[in-house]
Design an enzyme around this catalytic site. Structure first.
Site, mmCIF file in Angstrom:
data_model
loop_
_atom_site.group_PDB
_atom_site.id
_atom_site.type_symbol
_atom_site.label_atom_id
_atom_site.label_comp_id
_atom_site.label_asym_id
_atom_site.label_seq_id
_atom_site.Cartn_x
_atom_site.Cartn_y
_atom_site.Cartn_z
ATOM 1 N N GLY A 32 40.364 57.915 3.079
ATOM 2 C CA GLY A 32 40.938 58.289 4.308
ATOM 3 C C GLY A 32 40.903 57.748 5.606
ATOM 4 N N HIS A 38 45.792 50.522 4.514
ATOM 5 C CA HIS A 38 45.925 51.512 3.246
ATOM 6 C C HIS A 38 47.297 51.542 2.952
ATOM 7 C CE1 HIS A 38 42.190 53.334 5.180
ATOM 8 N NE2 HIS A 38 41.619 52.928 3.993
HETATM 9 P P1 AMP Z 1 38.426 52.317 2.452
HETATM 10 O O1 AMP Z 1 39.337 53.678 2.911
HETATM 11 O O2 AMP Z 1 37.953 51.543 3.717
HETATM 12 O O3 AMP Z 1 37.508 52.813 1.304
HETATM 13 O O4 AMP Z 1 39.572 51.354 2.055
HETATM 14 C C1 AMP Z 1 40.561 51.843 0.710
HETATM 15 C C2 AMP Z 1 40.963 50.374 0.469
HETATM 16 O O5 AMP Z 1 41.811 49.927 1.269
HETATM 17 C C3 AMP Z 1 40.263 49.556 -0.229
HETATM 18 O O6 AMP Z 1 40.821 48.675 -1.176
HETATM 19 C C4 AMP Z 1 40.144 48.476 1.016
HETATM 20 O O7 AMP Z 1 39.751 47.063 0.833
HETATM 21 C C5 AMP Z 1 41.328 48.587 1.407
HETATM 22 N N1 AMP Z 1 41.592 48.209 2.841
HETATM 23 C C6 AMP Z 1 40.606 48.552 4.131
HETATM 24 N N2 AMP Z 1 41.150 48.203 5.087
HETATM 25 C C7 AMP Z 1 42.093 47.002 4.568
HETATM 26 C C8 AMP Z 1 42.866 46.075 5.449
HETATM 27 N N3 AMP Z 1 42.526 46.042 6.674
HETATM 28 N N4 AMP Z 1 43.821 45.441 4.848
HETATM 29 C C9 AMP Z 1 44.067 45.495 3.537
HETATM 30 N N5 AMP Z 1 43.243 46.498 2.765
HETATM 31 C C10 AMP Z 1 42.320 47.222 3.320
#
Ligand code: AMP
Length: 288
Positions: A32, A38
């Site tokens: 989230g 995302h």
């Molecule tokens: P999180 O909500 O932080 O657990 O991230 C969910 C997904 O989004 C994971 O696969 C992360 O690697 C990806 N994600 C988070 N930040 C970025 C970003 N800046 N660029 C690309 N993917 C991202």
């Protein structure tokens, strides 16, 4: 129409008809506090063919260690749902912790060596929490394709390993990092930074960019590339966990000359109570 589902059985049942009709199901797991990073994964899932797209939103207690930011992690479900509606996501899977881990829960998924280095060294138990929850998400959504960000490069490689080793019938895709205009990698944790820290956080991007510039100019010595990144990070951050150059497939340490496209530089460092990570896949990612 975006449907919100709160438990695995309901999600599986809701997707049964689509699955039976041969629809391509895509899954984008998140915690989230959605941002453009995302949303880029959701877009990528469509490009990989997803017709029924599930975004999961779950702040997974299992992947946070003691003293980490589980309590203060941003929870913004209403705005997240709005973003998912706007993005045209068919399903949001947002279980409560007690639905994900009911009383008596005692089964975990653990990947080996790949999880003991880098993030795993500084966050013991973290990947066990990640692989356990993602295995459960795979069971709930039974996706053809699951999309992850290379922002968490090691996590992506660990999840690929898990899917391969456990014969999970899912394609695990890793997508490029989305950044702010000034280069800071988007992260839900950036909101913890005050103004001064926000400026210093750019040291990560500057360090990785310096290594990229050297690489593009023909530098191939692993330690020289690593050192050109670490200088800026050491200067700007309060504490540095690591700045490492690793094989982009195996995450094994690299020494001597690196082959084209084979090296990733990964860094983790602290500003006050906030821990940031970033990386660049040399010869593959563009930082400017
Ligand atoms: P999180 O909500 O932080 O657990 O991230 C969910 C997904 O989004 C994971 O696969 C992360 O690697 C990806 N994600 C988070 N930040 C970025 C970003 N800046 N660029 C690309 N993917 C991202």
């Amino acid at each position: 129409m975006t449907e919100v589902v709160r438990d695995a059985a309901t999600l599986r049942a809701a997707l049964d008809a689509s699955r039976a009709a041969g629809a391509h199901i895509g899954l984008v797991p998140t915690m989230g506090a959605l941002h453009e990073g995302h949303l880029s994964l959701m877009h990528a899932a469509r490009e990989h063919g997803a017709e029924q797209l599930v975004a999961s939103i779950f702040v997974n207690p299992l992947q946070f260690g003691e003293g980490e930011d589980f309590e203060r992690y941003p929870r913004t479900l209403d705005t997240d749902l709005e973003a998912c509606r706007k993005a045209g996501i068919e399903w949001v899977y947002a279980p409560e912790a007690r639905a994900m881990y009911p009383a008596g829960f005692q089964t975990h998924v653990e990947v080996g060596e790949l999880t003991r280095t880098l993030e795993g060294r500084y966050r013991p138990g973290h990947f066990r929490g990640v692989t356990t929850v993602v295995a459960k998400l795979f069971q709930a959504a039974q996706p053809c394709t699951a999309v992850f960000g290379r922002k968490d490069f090691q996590q992506w490689r660990v999840l690929e390993r898990m899917a391969t080793d456990l014969d999970m019938p899912v394609r695990v895709v890793g997508c490029p990092i989305v950044r702010e205009e000034d280069g800071l990698a988007l992260s839900s944790r950036n909101r913890y930074l005050d103004e001064a820290q926000r400026r210093r956080a750019l040291g990560l991007h500057r360090g990785l960019s310096a290594a990229c510039v050297a690489y593009d100019a023909g530098e191939r010595d692993a330690e020289t590339l690593r050192a050109s990144a670490s200088a800026e990070v050491e200067t700007c951050f309060d504490r540095v966990d690591y700045v490492e150059i690793r094989d982009a497939e195996t995450l094994q340490p690299l020494r001597g000359e690196v082959a084209d496209g084979s090296a990733v530089l990964l860094a983790a460092a602290h500003l006050g109570d906030t821990r940031l990570i970033d990386n660049v896949w040399l010869g593959v990612d563009r930082l400017s």
